[in-house]
Motif scaffolding. Structure first.
Motif, PDB file in Angstrom:
ATOM      1  N   ALA A  54       0.821  -1.214   0.000  1.00  0.00           N
ATOM      2  CA  ALA A  54       0.000   0.000   0.000  1.00  0.00           C
ATOM      3  C   ALA A  54       0.856   1.265   0.000  1.00  0.00           C
ATOM      4  CB  ALA A  54      -0.932  -0.006   1.205  1.00  0.00           C
ATOM      5  N   GLU A  55       1.984   1.233   0.688  1.00  0.00           N
ATOM      6  CA  GLU A  55       2.867   2.397   0.736  1.00  0.00           C
ATOM      7  C   GLU A  55       3.537   2.641  -0.604  1.00  0.00           C
ATOM      8  OE1 GLU A  55       7.182   3.704   2.666  1.00  0.00           O
ATOM      9  OE2 GLU A  55       6.117   1.940   3.470  1.00  0.00           O
ATOM     10  N   PHE A  56       4.039   1.562  -1.224  1.00  0.00           N
ATOM     11  CA  PHE A  56       4.776   1.701  -2.476  1.00  0.00           C
ATOM     12  C   PHE A  56       3.867   2.105  -3.638  1.00  0.00           C
ATOM     13  CE2 PHE A  56       8.094  -1.617  -0.931  1.00  0.00           C
ATOM     14  CZ  PHE A  56       8.572  -0.704  -0.013  1.00  0.00           C
ATOM     15  N   ASN A  57       2.586   1.741  -3.552  1.00  0.00           N
ATOM     16  CA  ASN A  57       1.657   2.119  -4.620  1.00  0.00           C
ATOM     17  C   ASN A  57       0.251   2.289  -4.050  1.00  0.00           C
ATOM     18  OD1 ASN A  57       0.127   2.497  -6.923  1.00  0.00           O
ATOM     19  ND2 ASN A  57       1.289   1.004  -8.131  1.00  0.00           N
ATOM     20  N   PRO A  58      -0.071   3.471  -3.539  1.00  0.00           N
ATOM     21  CA  PRO A  58      -1.384   3.711  -2.945  1.00  0.00           C
ATOM     22  C   PRO A  58      -2.511   3.772  -3.967  1.00  0.00           C
ATOM     23  CG  PRO A  58      -0.104   5.741  -2.995  1.00  0.00           C
ATOM     24  CD  PRO A  58       0.822   4.643  -3.419  1.00  0.00           C
ATOM     25  N   ASP A  59      -2.165   3.797  -5.262  1.00  0.00           N
ATOM     26  CA  ASP A  59      -3.187   3.884  -6.300  1.00  0.00           C
ATOM     27  C   ASP A  59      -3.530   2.537  -6.929  1.00  0.00           C
ATOM     28  OD1 ASP A  59      -3.352   6.711  -6.084  1.00  0.00           O
ATOM     29  OD2 ASP A  59      -1.524   6.892  -7.292  1.00  0.00           O
ATOM     30  N   ALA A  60      -2.709   1.537  -6.702  1.00  0.00           N
ATOM     31  CA  ALA A  60      -2.959   0.224  -7.304  1.00  0.00           C
ATOM     32  C   ALA A  60      -4.083  -0.497  -6.567  1.00  0.00           C
ATOM     33  CB  ALA A  60      -1.691  -0.624  -7.259  1.00  0.00           C
ATOM     34  N   GLN A  61      -4.769  -1.376  -7.281  1.00  0.00           N
ATOM     35  CA  GLN A  61      -5.711  -2.288  -6.638  1.00  0.00           C
ATOM     36  C   GLN A  61      -4.917  -3.493  -6.152  1.00  0.00           C
ATOM     37  OE1 GLN A  61      -8.980  -2.164  -9.926  1.00  0.00           O
ATOM     38  NE2 GLN A  61      -9.970  -2.727  -8.006  1.00  0.00           N
TER      39      GLN A  61
END
Length: 272
Positions: free
Chosen positions: A184-191
């Protein structure tokens, strides 16, 4: 009379062969739990070039990580749930769908966490539109399996050490929370989609204690996911609960092709 005796001998031989195949498959399944093997986690992964990442908005990029369930072991088609999801998405979106699959046979939470601590892993995660993973099954099964279990153990002799599982579960859950947080930290926009655990040895767990521990694990996974708006847990326990004969592979541990199809349908349903 001679024909009848011959028929019974043939029938008996077929039954014996079928039993031996089942036993061999189950022993192999237990071996993958107690003594995981397969590809080792790579020391590093190549960062995609600018040409590969150009036009990112014109494609859907899936990143798959974790253990053999994400690798697709047990699916004779070779797709696993990851590539079945890819096909389902391609039918839905008007753009190409690509997959990076870095799942490793036998991986545990400590292995995946170590992989996420590599700078190259962060590069891949940051570029993914969808992240799918499985983890935890090897941790739980190795902790619960009786010590000293040998590979010539008959299926009816499988036993479990839930006291040991009780000792190890908090640390395993802690590592799982770290994994969720890093994704979640590395990519807050990914599902981000975590595929929950099922009970492959339910028929040998006569007291159903394993089911209670799996419930604790899956509940912990839901709690970890609930802390992030872009993380979803897809349950699988109910798929196998009364249909293990239909959905388990011959190793009696991994899903078969039909099961991966059902898992893929559930994953695709939660994706935008």
């Amino acid at each position: 009379m001679g024909n009848t005796n011959r028929l019974w001998r043939i029938t008996g031989a077929i039954g014996l062969i079928s039993t031996l195949v089942l036993v061999a498959g189950l022993i192999y399944g237990v071996k993958t739990v107690l003594y995981p093997s397969g590809d080792k986690l790579p020391e590093a992964v190549a960062v995609p070039s600018e040409q590969e990442t150009a036009g990112q908005k014109d494609k859907v990029q899936i990143l798959a990580m974790g253990d053999s369930l994400t690798k697709g072991v047990g699916d004779d088609s070779g797709e696993g749930y990851v590539f079945k999801v890819k096909k389902l998405l391609e039918d839905r979106v008007d753009k190409p769908v690509y997959v990076w699959n870095f799942a490793v046979n036998g991986a545990k939470t400590s292995d995946l966490l170590a992989e996420l601590n590599k700078p190259t892993a962060r590069d891949y995660i940051s570029q993914a539109d969808i992240i799918m993973f499985t983890i935890g099954g090897n941790d739980l099964n190795q902790a619960a399996a009786a010590s000293g279990q040998t590979m010539d153990t008959l299926p009816t002799e499988i036993s479990f050490q839930f006291d040991e599982l009780s000792k190890q579960l908090p640390e395993t859950v802690g590592r799982f929370n770290e994994i969720i947080d890093k994704f979640a930290e590395f990519n807050p926009d990914a599902q981000i989609v975590y595929v929950g655990l099922y009970h492959p040895f339910a028929e040998f767990d006569t007291d159903r204690l394993g089911s209670l521990w799996l419930g604790k694990w899956n509940d912990a996974a839901f709690q970890a996911a609930n802390r992030h708006a872009n993380v979803t847990v897809v349950p699988t326990y109910d798929l196998f609960q009364n249909h293990w004969q239909d959905y388990l592979y011959t190793d009696h541990f991994h899903p078969n092709e039909a099961a991966y199809e059902q898992i893929a349908l559930r994953v695709a349903q939660v994706l935008k």
